[in-house]
Design an enzyme around this catalytic site. Sequence first.
Site, short mmCIF file in Angstrom:
data_model
loop_
_atom_site.label_atom_id
_atom_site.label_comp_id
_atom_site.label_asym_id
_atom_site.label_seq_id
_atom_site.Cartn_x
_atom_site.Cartn_y
_atom_site.Cartn_z
N ARG A 186 7.35 -5.59 14.62
CA ARG A 186 7.90 -6.01 13.33
C ARG A 186 7.00 -7.06 12.68
NH1 ARG A 186 14.02 -5.68 12.37
NH2 ARG A 186 14.43 -3.68 13.33
N GLU A 203 15.84 -4.64 -0.53
CA GLU A 203 17.18 -5.19 -0.49
C GLU A 203 17.77 -5.15 -1.89
OE1 GLU A 203 19.62 -9.27 0.76
OE2 GLU A 203 17.44 -9.19 1.03
N ASN A 226 -5.00 3.88 -1.85
CA ASN A 226 -6.34 4.22 -1.38
C ASN A 226 -6.49 5.73 -1.51
OD1 ASN A 226 -7.35 1.57 -0.41
ND2 ASN A 226 -5.52 1.70 0.84
N ARG A 260 0.86 -1.18 0.00
CA ARG A 260 0.00 0.00 0.00
C ARG A 260 0.89 1.24 0.00
NH1 ARG A 260 -5.06 -1.77 0.89
NH2 ARG A 260 -5.29 -3.68 2.07
N MET A 271 26.79 -8.55 6.83
CA MET A 271 26.68 -9.08 5.46
C MET A 271 27.14 -8.01 4.48
SD MET A 271 23.19 -11.32 5.59
CE MET A 271 23.50 -12.07 4.00
N HIS A 304 10.91 -7.00 3.74
CA HIS A 304 11.40 -6.29 2.58
C HIS A 304 11.10 -7.06 1.29
CE1 HIS A 304 14.72 -9.09 3.58
NE2 HIS A 304 14.91 -9.14 2.27
N GLU A 313 2.72 -4.97 -7.05
CA GLU A 313 1.46 -4.23 -7.11
C GLU A 313 1.49 -3.15 -6.04
OE1 GLU A 313 -3.19 -4.80 -5.80
OE2 GLU A 313 -2.05 -6.59 -6.36
#
Length: 163
Positions: free
Chosen positions: A102, A152, A83, A16, A137, A106, A79
Site C-alpha cells: 500500500r 472518495e 505515457n 498516470r 464511516m 485516494h 493532472e
Amino acid sequence: MPANPHGYTLNHTMLRVKDPAESLAFYCDVLGMTLLNKVDVEPGEFSLFFLGYVESEDEVPTDPREAARYVFQRQGVLELTHNWGTEDKDGAVYHDGNSEPRGFGHIALDVPDVDAACARFEEAGVTFVKKPDEGMMKGLAFIKDPDGYWVEILSAANMAGGI
C-alpha cells in the site's frame, strides 16, 4: 504569524493513466470535470491532461500560453499523465496504491448530496469500493476510476459533524 507565511497553495495532483479516452470519459462525463488544458510532449512520448471544476467552460482559455497560466494559477487541479503506448498493453499498467504494498490512497470530491451522486455513478456503471451505507464511516463512498485509483465521495457539510 500568518497561517501560510509563504503564500503556498496546492496546485495539482498527478495520476498516470493507461487509456486517456477511458479516463477522460470517467473524470469529465461521470465526475463532471472539465479538460482545462492538454499538452503533448513528443520527445518524452507522453501527454498531460489537466482537469478541474469550472463555473462555465467559456472561462477556460483556448490560447496554449493562457491555458497553461490558467491551470497553474488554480487550486485543486487533477493532472492525468498518459505515457504513449500503455493503452496497448494487457492488464493493469500502474499500481493503484491500495493493494500490497500500500502507498497512495485516494483523491476526494466534495459533492452536495452523496446519495444522489452515488445513484448517478451506479447508473453509469462505476465500480464501488464502499457505498455510503456500508462500513464504519456512513455517508461517504469510495469509487474506482478506470485505472483502479480510489475516489472518495463526501459531503463537506456531513463530514464536519461526522468526525
